[in-house]
Design a protein around this motif. Structure first.
Motif, PDB file in Angstrom:
ATOM      1  N   THR A 110     -12.892  -1.239  21.383  1.00 21.35           N
ATOM      2  CA  THR A 110     -13.704  -2.420  21.607  1.00 21.35           C
ATOM      3  C   THR A 110     -14.736  -2.332  22.832  1.00 21.35           C
ATOM      4  OG1 THR A 110     -12.194  -4.210  20.391  1.00 21.35           O
ATOM      5  CG2 THR A 110     -14.063  -4.946  21.581  1.00 21.35           C
ATOM      6  N   GLN A 111     -14.216  -2.032  23.775  1.00 22.63           N
ATOM      7  CA  GLN A 111     -15.133  -2.054  25.077  1.00 22.63           C
ATOM      8  C   GLN A 111     -15.884  -0.757  24.888  1.00 22.63           C
ATOM      9  OE1 GLN A 111     -11.721  -1.808  28.081  1.00 22.63           O
ATOM     10  NE2 GLN A 111     -11.725  -3.688  28.256  1.00 22.63           N
ATOM     11  N   LYS A 112     -15.545   0.368  24.295  1.00 23.50           N
ATOM     12  CA  LYS A 112     -16.391   1.464  24.210  1.00 23.50           C
ATOM     13  C   LYS A 112     -17.551   1.127  23.414  1.00 23.50           C
ATOM     14  CE  LYS A 112     -12.915   5.350  24.487  1.00 23.50           C
ATOM     15  NZ  LYS A 112     -12.261   6.400  23.667  1.00 23.50           N
ATOM     16  N   LYS A 142     -23.350  -0.071  23.108  1.00 25.54           N
ATOM     17  CA  LYS A 142     -24.454  -1.142  22.918  1.00 25.54           C
ATOM     18  C   LYS A 142     -25.384  -1.628  24.009  1.00 25.54           C
ATOM     19  CE  LYS A 142     -22.412  -3.363  18.766  1.00 25.54           C
ATOM     20  NZ  LYS A 142     -22.033  -4.580  18.097  1.00 25.54           N
ATOM     21  N   ALA A 143     -24.602  -1.660  25.093  1.00 23.50           N
ATOM     22  CA  ALA A 143     -25.236  -2.059  26.372  1.00 23.50           C
ATOM     23  C   ALA A 143     -26.071  -0.824  26.964  1.00 23.50           C
ATOM     24  CB  ALA A 143     -24.134  -2.588  27.439  1.00 23.50           C
ATOM     25  N   LEU A 144     -25.562   0.360  26.709  1.00 22.95           N
ATOM     26  CA  LEU A 144     -26.294   1.398  27.222  1.00 22.95           C
ATOM     27  C   LEU A 144     -27.436   1.703  26.351  1.00 22.95           C
ATOM     28  CD1 LEU A 144     -23.563   4.020  27.935  1.00 22.95           C
ATOM     29  CD2 LEU A 144     -24.972   2.823  29.523  1.00 22.95           C
ATOM     30  N   GLN A 176     -31.438   1.772  27.376  1.00 22.37           N
ATOM     31  CA  GLN A 176     -32.068   3.122  27.437  1.00 22.37           C
ATOM     32  C   GLN A 176     -33.571   2.409  26.348  1.00 22.37           C
ATOM     33  OE1 GLN A 176     -30.522   6.050  24.762  1.00 22.37           O
ATOM     34  NE2 GLN A 176     -32.077   7.658  25.021  1.00 22.37           N
ATOM     35  N   SER A 177     -33.489   1.378  25.882  1.00 17.60           N
ATOM     36  CA  SER A 177     -34.582   0.495  25.069  1.00 17.60           C
ATOM     37  C   SER A 177     -35.523   0.117  26.111  1.00 17.60           C
ATOM     38  CB  SER A 177     -34.389  -0.246  23.918  1.00 17.60           C
ATOM     39  OG  SER A 177     -33.777  -1.255  24.573  1.00 17.60           O
ATOM     40  N   CYS A 178     -35.002  -0.231  27.042  1.00 16.41           N
ATOM     41  CA  CYS A 178     -35.827  -0.639  28.185  1.00 16.41           C
ATOM     42  C   CYS A 178     -36.547   0.089  29.071  1.00 16.41           C
ATOM     43  CB  CYS A 178     -35.096  -1.665  29.279  1.00 16.41           C
ATOM     44  SG  CYS A 178     -34.326  -2.946  28.483  1.00 16.41           S
ATOM     45  N   THR A 179     -36.203   1.398  29.044  1.00 19.72           N
ATOM     46  CA  THR A 179     -36.951   2.515  29.742  1.00 19.72           C
ATOM     47  C   THR A 179     -38.198   2.765  29.273  1.00 19.72           C
ATOM     48  OG1 THR A 179     -34.633   3.704  29.915  1.00 19.72           O
ATOM     49  CG2 THR A 179     -36.755   4.893  30.622  1.00 19.72           C
ATOM     50  N   THR A 180     -39.207   2.722  30.315  1.00 20.68           N
ATOM     51  CA  THR A 180     -40.819   2.795  30.266  1.00 20.68           C
ATOM     52  C   THR A 180     -40.908   4.089  29.634  1.00 20.68           C
ATOM     53  OG1 THR A 180     -40.775   3.002  32.630  1.00 20.68           O
ATOM     54  CG2 THR A 180     -41.216   0.866  31.737  1.00 20.68           C
ATOM     55  N   GLU A 190     -23.197  -5.105  30.580  1.00 23.74           N
ATOM     56  CA  GLU A 190     -24.068  -5.987  29.556  1.00 23.74           C
ATOM     57  C   GLU A 190     -24.923  -7.054  30.295  1.00 23.74           C
ATOM     58  OE1 GLU A 190     -20.500  -6.397  26.179  1.00 23.74           O
ATOM     59  OE2 GLU A 190     -20.577  -7.811  27.718  1.00 23.74           O
ATOM     60  N   ARG A 191     -24.335  -7.579  31.502  1.00 25.55           N
ATOM     61  CA  ARG A 191     -25.266  -8.343  32.311  1.00 25.55           C
ATOM     62  C   ARG A 191     -26.735  -7.578  32.587  1.00 25.55           C
ATOM     63  NH1 ARG A 191     -23.222 -12.968  34.208  1.00 25.55           N
ATOM     64  NH2 ARG A 191     -24.449 -12.933  35.768  1.00 25.55           N
TER      65      ARG A 191
END
Length: 329
Positions: free
Chosen positions: A13-15, A20-22, A26-30, A315-316
């Protein structure tokens, strides 16, 4: 990140939560093409003239990366800035180091560089606060200022062509660091800024983010003005020195750091360790958010280094970067 998952022994579950957080991060990388690994192709305009710098090479007519890092472009120069490289000093950098040796009119410090740095006696602010020429007596009393294994904060004064490094500590904010923890992180995680000294008033803690990857977390120390120091008489200075050298139990209790302060130092230090393990840039806002999250969720200090809190921090941070991206739009 795979090494992190193995070292933390994440559950299934933690993986999934961490992946998902990673993905969000990555989607936030300009510019996703900015980060490259070995053998990745670097996009360049072959019609325009360009220069291949460090970390690049030709392979089958393409420019490829020879190291893992970030692609940098300066005019026509294209190079790869390695992330996990040793610290490269620049004049004006705030560094934290440890004293290795006391030599003639100088201290030799280890600052996470391929050479030891030198702090000259003439570049040091004397305890009396008076600006004067250094005498033979000052040289004899060098061990009273710094001795071996002391942690010292200083500023890079000069970088010579042979790679040797010279420091200075002429300001009151520099000098010996006591009652705290020294942390070592990758230098690329500490972004150079105008302010590397931070007073966390909520916890009464001083935080020094050294450009060389050494971070100090310790009890807050008030920086007194030199004019105030000059008003202290010689008799009072002798009393202070005598109190420091005394070994009575009552005076030792005054020297000891309170338990609550030690807990605050350990909590902030563990927050920095978690952020370092995740590879996040160490800025005050993110560090304080991680510390506040541990308090909000009632996580014990020793449990902060566990796998669950690592996932929570990831996640935060993903949510924080997504919100920042939306604000910019």
């Amino acid at each position: 990140m795979r090494k992190l998952q193995v070292s933390l022994s994440l559950s299934q579950t933690q993986k999934i939560r961490l992946d998902k957080a990673l993905e969000k991060l990555q989607s936030c990388t300009t510019n996703p093409n900015a980060s490259v690994i070995v053998a990745d192709s670097i996009p360049v305009n072959y019609e325009d003239a360009f220069l291949k710098g460090l970390g690049t090479a030709d392979h089958n007519g393409e420019v490829v990366a020879t190291v893992c890092g970030v692609v940098e472009r300066v005019n026509k120069l294209v190079y790869v800035r390695a992330l996990r490289a040793r610290y490269k000093p620049e004049v004006g950098d705030i560094v934290v180091g440890r004293v290795l040796e006391i030599a003639q009119k100088r201290w030799r410090l280890e600052i996470n560089f391929n050479q030891d740095a030198v702090l000259m006696l003439s570049s040091m602010n004397l305890p009396d606060g008076i600006q004067r020429r250094r005498t033979a007596l000052d040289e004899l009393n060098m061990r009273n200022i710094f001795e071996e294994n002391d942690v010292v904060c200083a500023e890079v004064r000069n970088v010579h062509n042979d790679g040797s490094l010279q420091l200075q500590a002429r300001s009151r904010k520099y000098g010996k660091l006591e009652k705290g923890q020294l942390l070592k992180v990758d230098p690329y995680l500490v972004k150079k800024s105008k302010q590397h000294f931070h007073h966390l008033e909520q916890y009464g803690v001083d935080l020094i983010l050294g450009c060389n990857g050494y971070i100090w977390v310790g009890e807050h120390v008030e920086v007194r003005d030199s004019m105030v120091e000059d008003q202290i008489s010689d008799v009072e200075r002798q009393k202070i020195t005598a109190n420091k050298n005394s070994t009575s139990l009552e005076e030792q209790e005054l020297i000891y750091t309170p338990l609550e302060m030690r807990q605050n130092i350990c909590r902030i230090a563990n927050a920095i360790r978690v952020l370092s393990n995740l590879g996040f840039t160490l800025i005050v806002e993110v560090i304080m958010d991680t510390v506040n999250a541990s308090n909000t969720k009632n996580i014990e200090i020793h449990d902060m280094l566990g796998s669950e809190f690592h996932v929570v921090v990831a996640e935060r941070e993903a949510d924080r970067r997504i919100s920042l991206t939306k604000r910019k739009k």
